[in-house]
Write a protein that holds these residues in place. Sequence first.
Motif, PDB file in Angstrom:
ATOM      1  N   SER A  96     108.080  30.596 170.682  1.00 23.05           N
ATOM      2  CA  SER A  96     106.787  29.853 170.157  1.00 23.05           C
ATOM      3  C   SER A  96     106.562  28.880 170.079  1.00 23.05           C
ATOM      4  CB  SER A  96     106.472  31.243 168.522  1.00 23.05           C
ATOM      5  OG  SER A  96     107.936  30.195 167.742  1.00 23.05           O
ATOM      6  N   TYR A  97     104.896  28.594 170.085  1.00 19.76           N
ATOM      7  CA  TYR A  97     104.765  26.882 169.671  1.00 19.76           C
ATOM      8  C   TYR A  97     103.444  27.029 169.356  1.00 19.76           C
ATOM      9  CZ  TYR A  97     100.248  28.164 172.468  1.00 19.76           C
ATOM     10  OH  TYR A  97      98.858  28.338 173.156  1.00 19.76           O
ATOM     11  N   VAL A 154     108.188  25.314 181.553  1.00 16.39           N
ATOM     12  CA  VAL A 154     108.193  26.351 180.657  1.00 16.39           C
ATOM     13  C   VAL A 154     106.683  26.654 180.537  1.00 16.39           C
ATOM     14  CG1 VAL A 154     107.763  24.668 177.868  1.00 16.39           C
ATOM     15  CG2 VAL A 154     108.571  26.917 178.611  1.00 16.39           C
ATOM     16  N   THR A 155     106.414  27.702 180.881  1.00 17.84           N
ATOM     17  CA  THR A 155     105.041  28.238 180.746  1.00 17.84           C
ATOM     18  C   THR A 155     105.038  29.206 179.376  1.00 17.84           C
ATOM     19  OG1 THR A 155     104.611  27.869 183.168  1.00 17.84           O
ATOM     20  CG2 THR A 155     103.341  29.529 182.100  1.00 17.84           C
ATOM     21  N   CYS A 156     103.657  28.083 178.493  1.00 21.07           N
ATOM     22  CA  CYS A 156     103.398  28.953 177.068  1.00 21.07           C
ATOM     23  C   CYS A 156     101.513  29.529 177.363  1.00 21.07           C
ATOM     24  CB  CYS A 156     103.260  28.067 176.062  1.00 21.07           C
ATOM     25  SG  CYS A 156     105.486  27.387 175.837  1.00 21.07           S
ATOM     26  N   THR A 157     101.357  30.196 176.778  1.00 24.61           N
ATOM     27  CA  THR A 157     100.675  31.280 176.956  1.00 24.61           C
ATOM     28  C   THR A 157     100.192  31.308 175.247  1.00 24.61           C
ATOM     29  OG1 THR A 157     101.468  32.638 178.745  1.00 24.61           O
ATOM     30  CG2 THR A 157      98.823  33.446 177.500  1.00 24.61           C
ATOM     31  N   SER A 158      98.190  31.167 174.974  1.00 26.56           N
ATOM     32  CA  SER A 158      97.709  30.766 173.528  1.00 26.56           C
ATOM     33  C   SER A 158      97.478  32.713 173.639  1.00 26.56           C
ATOM     34  CB  SER A 158      96.103  30.166 173.862  1.00 26.56           C
ATOM     35  OG  SER A 158      95.497  30.334 172.467  1.00 26.56           O
ATOM     36  N   GLU A 159      97.923  32.605 172.441  1.00 29.18           N
ATOM     37  CA  GLU A 159      96.951  34.223 171.915  1.00 29.18           C
ATOM     38  C   GLU A 159      96.159  34.093 171.096  1.00 29.18           C
ATOM     39  OE1 GLU A 159      98.924  34.402 167.515  1.00 29.18           O
ATOM     40  OE2 GLU A 159     101.083  34.767 168.391  1.00 29.18           O
ATOM     41  N   THR A 186      91.291  20.257 167.316  1.00 24.71           N
ATOM     42  CA  THR A 186      91.750  21.984 166.720  1.00 24.71           C
ATOM     43  C   THR A 186      93.030  22.225 167.338  1.00 24.71           C
ATOM     44  OG1 THR A 186      91.139  23.558 169.036  1.00 24.71           O
ATOM     45  CG2 THR A 186      92.363  21.688 169.467  1.00 24.71           C
ATOM     46  N   ASN A 187      93.365  23.497 166.894  1.00 22.24           N
ATOM     47  CA  ASN A 187      94.244  23.847 166.502  1.00 22.24           C
ATOM     48  C   ASN A 187      94.600  25.600 167.815  1.00 22.24           C
ATOM     49  OD1 ASN A 187      95.863  23.187 163.773  1.00 22.24           O
ATOM     50  ND2 ASN A 187      94.391  23.552 163.201  1.00 22.24           N
ATOM     51  N   ASP A 188      95.976  25.687 167.749  1.00 22.46           N
ATOM     52  CA  ASP A 188      96.444  27.067 168.656  1.00 22.46           C
ATOM     53  C   ASP A 188      98.228  27.430 168.601  1.00 22.46           C
ATOM     54  OD1 ASP A 188      96.189  28.813 170.999  1.00 22.46           O
ATOM     55  OD2 ASP A 188      97.104  27.023 171.839  1.00 22.46           O
ATOM     56  N   ARG A 189      98.226  28.500 168.933  1.00 25.67           N
ATOM     57  CA  ARG A 189      99.482  28.697 168.894  1.00 25.67           C
ATOM     58  C   ARG A 189      99.704  29.827 169.891  1.00 25.67           C
ATOM     59  NH1 ARG A 189     100.160  31.206 162.805  1.00 25.67           N
ATOM     60  NH2 ARG A 189     100.912  32.933 163.319  1.00 25.67           N
ATOM     61  N   GLY A 190     100.311  30.452 170.372  1.00 24.89           N
ATOM     62  CA  GLY A 190     101.442  31.355 171.355  1.00 24.89           C
ATOM     63  C   GLY A 190     102.383  31.411 171.325  1.00 24.89           C
ATOM     64  N   SER A 191     103.093  32.143 172.478  1.00 25.47           N
ATOM     65  CA  SER A 191     104.505  32.577 172.560  1.00 25.47           C
ATOM     66  C   SER A 191     104.564  31.662 174.123  1.00 25.47           C
ATOM     67  CB  SER A 191     104.991  33.864 173.290  1.00 25.47           C
ATOM     68  OG  SER A 191     103.804  34.267 174.368  1.00 25.47           O
ATOM     69  N   CYS A 192     105.882  31.472 174.567  1.00 27.07           N
ATOM     70  CA  CYS A 192     106.141  30.814 175.691  1.00 27.07           C
ATOM     71  C   CYS A 192     107.242  31.698 176.350  1.00 27.07           C
ATOM     72  CB  CYS A 192     107.019  29.801 175.222  1.00 27.07           C
ATOM     73  SG  CYS A 192     106.093  28.784 174.505  1.00 27.07           S
ATOM     74  N   ASP A 193     107.370  31.685 177.636  1.00 24.32           N
ATOM     75  CA  ASP A 193     108.364  32.466 178.743  1.00 24.32           C
ATOM     76  C   ASP A 193     109.613  31.641 178.658  1.00 24.32           C
ATOM     77  OD1 ASP A 193     106.617  33.707 179.354  1.00 24.32           O
ATOM     78  OD2 ASP A 193     106.435  32.455 180.889  1.00 24.32           O
ATOM     79  N   PHE A 223     102.493  19.242 170.323  1.00 17.65           N
ATOM     80  CA  PHE A 223     102.338  20.439 171.088  1.00 17.65           C
ATOM     81  C   PHE A 223     103.915  20.840 170.654  1.00 17.65           C
ATOM     82  CE2 PHE A 223     103.320  24.261 174.365  1.00 17.65           C
ATOM     83  CZ  PHE A 223     101.429  24.387 174.348  1.00 17.65           C
ATOM     84  N   VAL A 224     104.688  21.875 169.982  1.00 15.75           N
ATOM     85  CA  VAL A 224     106.024  22.079 169.586  1.00 15.75           C
ATOM     86  C   VAL A 224     106.430  23.184 169.825  1.00 15.75           C
ATOM     87  CG1 VAL A 224     107.791  22.108 167.223  1.00 15.75           C
ATOM     88  CG2 VAL A 224     105.304  20.735 166.856  1.00 15.75           C
TER      89      VAL A 224
END
Length: 117
Positions: free
Chosen positions: A95-96, A32-37, A106-113, A87-88
């Motif tokens: 979403s992640y 799975v590939t995820c992209t940071s917002e 640090t913190n990050d979030r985004g969406s996954c394909d 990484f959840v």
Amino acid sequence: MKKLITLSLALGLPAAAQATDTGPLDGADFVVTCTSEQSGETVTLARSGASDAGFIDAGEIRGEVKILPGIDSLTFLHIMGRDVVTFVVDFQDLSYDMTIKGAHATNDRGSCDEPII
């Protein structure tokens, strides 16, 4: 009668197990590939061998992960020096949330394909 019940269970359970093994939450191998917002950078997560071990590739964060199941999600845990990367991925809404605790917190979030199975 006891043998008939045992035989019925033996024949039925493998078919039932195969019917549920259809996605990441059910133990399937996937990528799975995820992209940071925030930054637009991508993260690739994978599991191979239908185990609780996998791999993460997020640029500087790269290596083996321990995969822990959750409700509609999988947590990928990676220890990198003195940092712990969590990484959840929520596979219901794709979403992640990512947290790094340690020297590089640090913190990050985004969406996954959609996962590739």
